[in-house]
Design an enzyme around this catalytic site. Sequence first.
Site, PDB file in Angstrom:
ATOM      1  N   HIS A 167       0.836  -1.153   0.078  1.00  0.00           N
ATOM      2  CA  HIS A 167      -0.044  -0.064  -0.055  1.00  0.00           C
ATOM      3  C   HIS A 167       0.899   1.182  -0.089  1.00  0.00           C
ATOM      4  O   HIS A 167       1.483   1.440   0.922  1.00  0.00           O
ATOM      5  CB  HIS A 167      -0.878   0.054   1.310  1.00  0.00           C
ATOM      6  CG  HIS A 167      -1.893   1.151   1.117  1.00  0.00           C
ATOM      7  ND1 HIS A 167      -3.452   0.850   0.520  1.00  0.00           N
ATOM      8  CD2 HIS A 167      -1.892   2.358   1.463  1.00  0.00           C
ATOM      9  CE1 HIS A 167      -3.998   2.055   0.732  1.00  0.00           C
ATOM     10  NE2 HIS A 167      -3.303   2.828   1.232  1.00  0.00           N
ATOM     11  N   HIS A 192      -1.081   6.188  10.930  1.00  0.00           N
ATOM     12  CA  HIS A 192       0.282   6.838  11.232  1.00  0.00           C
ATOM     13  C   HIS A 192       0.390   8.227  11.808  1.00  0.00           C
ATOM     14  O   HIS A 192      -0.729   8.726  11.883  1.00  0.00           O
ATOM     15  CB  HIS A 192       0.817   7.211   9.644  1.00  0.00           C
ATOM     16  CG  HIS A 192      -0.143   8.158   8.807  1.00  0.00           C
ATOM     17  ND1 HIS A 192      -1.534   7.690   8.357  1.00  0.00           N
ATOM     18  CD2 HIS A 192      -0.042   9.663   8.554  1.00  0.00           C
ATOM     19  CE1 HIS A 192      -1.910   8.650   7.731  1.00  0.00           C
ATOM     20  NE2 HIS A 192      -1.032   9.895   7.752  1.00  0.00           N
TER      21      HIS A 192
END
Length: 378
Positions: free
Chosen positions: A253, A290
């Site tokens: 990804h 993240h």
Amino acid sequence: MRRYIPFPRIEGTASRQAHADLPPGTYEREIGKEGFFGPATHMYHRHPPTGWLGWEGPLRPRAFDLVRDLPAAAGPWQARPVLSNAHTALRIWQCDTAMDHLVRNGDGDELVFVHQGAGDLFCDYGHLAVEAGDYVVLPRGTMWRLVPHRPVTALLVEATGSTYQLPDRGMVGPHAVFDPAVLDTPAINDAFLAQQDHAGPDGIWRVAVKRGGRLSTVSYPFNPLDAVGWKGDLAPVRLNVRDIRPLMSHRYHLPPSAHTTFVADRFVVCTFTPRPFETDEGALKVPFFHNNDDYDEVLFYHAGDFFSRDNIKAGMLTFHPCGFTHGPHPKALARAFRQSKEATDEYAVMLDTRDALEVAPGLEAVELAAYAESWRTR
């Protein structure tokens, strides 16, 4: 140049490859620098990093329905302010009638993203037909006006004091993502020449010039868009999102930075377009959790089915200030390693800014107040 000390280590239970083959029962979180370009560590947690119970304070994630109750405005300087810092300013503009004046931005380049509608844009350099999905980069100082055929809603992204450029595409070469040959420039055509004889209101053409955030007006007894030709390598350019061919990996990804479309001083503009999902059984198929601790992140949703967000529709904008973990909503997370569809179906514009953005006064009127709670699973 920043220099970091490279010392990759593995401690405890971890995956050998980022965003793939996560240890059973874990959730991956990337802590990175320089917006996915710098050093990073991947943490493996027992619980989703966004499994909070509540949020207080100014760093909370926020969402706004920008097109809700959006009034038409005579020109871009009357557009609704959204977010800004010293290097960029975002506005949302609805234009439903032909502009009876010209505008000129003396503060920086203007990026016009046409969210809805269609029309003709006339500027110093000629004529451009514009429609939904078009980016139009207008260099600083360009005089222009818009004549809608259908009411236009546009996101305006000003690069204050700087110039939009194309990103360095590195080892994939300059023709990846989109070939620069697809960039259209204004034409000195019949439509442009015909508008030169149009009389302005009361026989006067006025130009509203913005400089230092203040407006001045210059009046002409003729239409100042009266060029008969030009040559050079400075001009507005048009790019439609349909001409963007995204970088893809079947086994990994890719981070948002792989989808960068334009770069300016201390911020980047990225575009998400439809692409196949990863086919590797162990690869993540949704955005990874993240911490982007160097950039504020903004996403404007243009069209399609936004697979990583719940209850988000076209015309909305989400704002994630730097300093907290974010990632997919719970329903999307449940599909992290499987997808019922073969490809994404979304178009969105992302802005990553190196400096903190301020929310414009009054924008709370179109805010989705409960957005920060939308990650809750209990």
